[in-house]
Design a protein around this motif. Structure first.
Motif, mmCIF file in Angstrom:
data_model
loop_
_atom_site.group_PDB
_atom_site.id
_atom_site.type_symbol
_atom_site.label_atom_id
_atom_site.label_comp_id
_atom_site.label_asym_id
_atom_site.label_seq_id
_atom_site.Cartn_x
_atom_site.Cartn_y
_atom_site.Cartn_z
ATOM 1 N N LEU A 1 0.824 -1.198 0.000
ATOM 2 C CA LEU A 1 0.000 0.000 0.000
ATOM 3 C C LEU A 1 0.865 1.258 0.000
ATOM 4 O O LEU A 1 0.439 2.310 -0.482
ATOM 5 C CB LEU A 1 -0.916 -0.013 1.225
ATOM 6 N N LEU B 1 0.482 5.376 -1.827
ATOM 7 C CA LEU B 1 0.196 6.561 -1.015
ATOM 8 C C LEU B 1 0.651 7.823 -1.741
ATOM 9 O O LEU B 1 1.645 7.803 -2.469
ATOM 10 C CB LEU B 1 0.924 6.474 0.333
ATOM 11 N N ALA C 1 -8.270 7.364 -3.992
ATOM 12 C CA ALA C 1 -8.377 7.300 -2.534
ATOM 13 C C ALA C 1 -9.665 6.603 -2.109
ATOM 14 O O ALA C 1 -9.684 5.841 -1.139
ATOM 15 C CB ALA C 1 -8.302 8.705 -1.944
ATOM 16 N N GLN D 1 -9.229 2.946 -2.415
ATOM 17 C CA GLN D 1 -8.371 2.426 -1.360
ATOM 18 C C GLN D 1 -9.110 2.379 -0.021
ATOM 19 O O GLN D 1 -8.874 1.478 0.794
ATOM 20 C CB GLN D 1 -7.111 3.290 -1.223
ATOM 21 N N PRO E 1 1.549 0.979 6.056
ATOM 22 C CA PRO E 1 1.337 0.765 4.615
ATOM 23 C C PRO E 1 2.286 -0.263 4.008
ATOM 24 O O PRO E 1 1.903 -0.988 3.092
ATOM 25 C CB PRO E 1 1.564 2.160 4.030
ATOM 26 N N HIS F 1 -3.909 9.154 5.994
ATOM 27 C CA HIS F 1 -2.802 9.441 5.074
ATOM 28 C C HIS F 1 -3.261 9.318 3.624
ATOM 29 O O HIS F 1 -2.910 10.138 2.766
ATOM 30 C CB HIS F 1 -1.653 8.469 5.358
ATOM 31 N N MET F 2 -4.083 8.317 3.355
ATOM 32 C CA MET F 2 -4.526 8.074 1.984
ATOM 33 C C MET F 2 -5.370 9.235 1.444
ATOM 34 O O MET F 2 -5.214 9.649 0.302
ATOM 35 C CB MET F 2 -5.327 6.759 1.931
#
Length: 471
Positions: free
Chosen positions: A313, A317, A329, A332, A358, A418-419
């Motif tokens: 992952l 990012l 996003a 995800q 990640p 974060h994503m």
């Protein structure tokens, strides 16, 4: 539920202003209301605390002393009060507040200038900022509009969350003296003795030979009686297979070293117990023991169409400064929702991953996300055991809280944050998701924010977070 960590409160902010006009008072109330309802800040103005007869000067003194930040709303009247000794209209507290602010600035100017924040509301004039609050090395906060974007710069300061957090420093390797610098060139990687993982080497593990990738991670255990290593490898011979290796190499028989052996055996037992009930679980290959070296081998999935090993992952990012792809996003987030279901299966065995990052999440060719391994699921809890990336408050070295399923909830939400925002959440009270990512789905954003609170009792359960992310 086991003892939760101590709850923390949002930043407390006192808003000081002069009553220049009815319109100005309304604008201040709208601003303070936005801070409370949209940004979660504990903002306070006098108008909200006039429910009974009280000593207003004592109240203002307490608010100024207890506030994390004091916001001074720029206006012609306030500029005159703070820069001179003029009095306000009868019945107003502004001249008292101005005198208090002058006093604390004189007492400790370097520290208090960081606590007193001059703000210019929409339609206001930056020239109305009091001179005492704008030395050349400081700045004022001009609010173009009452919106997350309009208040972004101010909110970053109040919540101590930098707009561009610095990257983590890598390991420091001081250079050796010139006379000790020796370079050896070899065309064939050296063989590793006794099955110990060595970057770039062919290592015999069990009945197979593996070519170890150069990105091997190794670290000694607490008493340096064993070395813990993990990394990718390729099984040579037929059939070729990409694998993930986790290994403990003993040097001395100490309790700490034996604990690592027990943890690796426990992870194998968990994998056997869980089986392949979910695509998100690691696929056990073998647990090989060679003398004083124990190695757990799990399959590293490959792209069914091309045969290439799946990425992590971390490969998907947003990079620092890169715009977030909203569509990507969203996809995800759905994948993370599926991974939450996988973690629930682990929790049902009364074990917690505790090290989710990640790089520890694999993306399969159908966008399904899978665990690379079970993290610290087989190891007992130790405060401060994990690196700072995505670490939950209860995992801090001096924390009195205990880890549990809520810890994995926090770490999964930190990855989701974060994503969708472009950077991981900062410690303490991160900005709400909708401030940095207005296009994020409201239900998912609210669940992520709730999962990142320090008080573990207020976090949603893993199934609740899964539903919100998948929705």
């Amino acid at each position: 539920m086991p003892e939760p960590g101590a709850a923390t409160t949002p930043p407390r902010v006192f808003v000081s202003f002069a009553r220049d006009s009815a319109e100005h008072e309304t604008a201040v109330r709208d601003f303070a209301t936005f801070l409370r309802t949209d940004a979660g800040i504990d903002a306070r103005i006098e108008d909200w605390y006039q429910t009974r007869r009280r000593d207003r000067v004592a109240w203002a003194t307490e608010e100024i002393d207890e506030a994390d930040f004091i916001i001074v709303i720029a206006s012609p009247t306030y500029k005159r009060l703070l820069d001179t000794v003029s009095s306000a209209k009868p019945g107003q507290l502004t001249h008292v507040e101005a005198a208090m602010i002058r006093n604390i600035l004189a007492r400790n100017p370097e520290e208090e200038l960081m606590r007193v924040l001059p703000v210019v509301l929409p339609g206001g004039n930056p020239d109305d900022v009091p001179e005492v609050l704008r030395p050349y090395a400081t700045k004022s906060y001009v609010i173009p509009e009452l919106s997350p974007g309009g208040l972004r710069e101010l909110l970053h300061v109040i919540t101590s969350s930098p707009a561009h957090p610095p990257p983590l420093a890598g390991p420091y390797f001081p250079p050796l003296p010139p006379e000790q610098s020796i370079v050896v060139a070899t065309s064939v990687p050296p063989a590793a003795p006794d099955g110990v993982l060595t970057p770039g080497a062919e290592v015999k593990i069990g009945g197979s030979i593996y070519l170890v990738h150069r990105g091997l991670e190794s670290e000694p255990v607490a008493d340096h009686a064993a070395v813990r290593s993990q990394g990718r490898a390729l099984r040579l011979g037929e059939p070729h297979q990409h694998v993930w290796l986790r290994q403990v190499a003993l040097r001395h028989d100490t309790p700490a070293a034996k604990d690592e052996i027990v943890a690796l055996r426990q992870e194998r037992s968990l994998l056997l117990k869980l089986g392949r009930r979910d695509r998100g679980l690691p696929d056990l290959v073998e647990l090989a023991e060679d003398n004083r070296v124990l190695t757990l081998v799990t399959a590293w999935p490959v792209d069914g169409g091309r045969g290439d090993p799946s990425g992590t992952l971390a490969d998907f990012l947003p990079r620092p400064g890169e715009a977030v792809d909203s569509w990507h996003a969203l996809a995800q987030l759905r994948g993370l929702g599926g991974l939450a279901r996988t973690l629930s299966l682990l929790h049902a065995t009364r074990h917690i991953h505790r090290r989710l990052t990640p790089t520890g999440v694999l993306q399969l060719d159908d966008r399904t996300l899978a665990l690379r391994d079970l993290g610290d699921g087989g190891r007992g809890e130790r405060p401060g055991e994990v690196p700072p990336d995505y670490r939950a408050p209860e995992q801090e070295l001096r924390s009195r809280g205990r880890t549990g399923p809520w810890t994995d909830v926090f770490r999964l939400a930190a990855i989701a944050y974060h994503m969708v925002t472009g950077h991981p959440p900062v410690a303490g009270t991160p900005l709400p998701v909708h401030v940095l990512a207005p296009k994020a789905p409201a239900r998912a954003a609210a669940a992520i924010d709730a999962a990142l609170v320090p008080d573990v009792a207020r976090r949603p359960g893993m199934d609740e977070l899964a539903t919100a992310l998948r929705s």
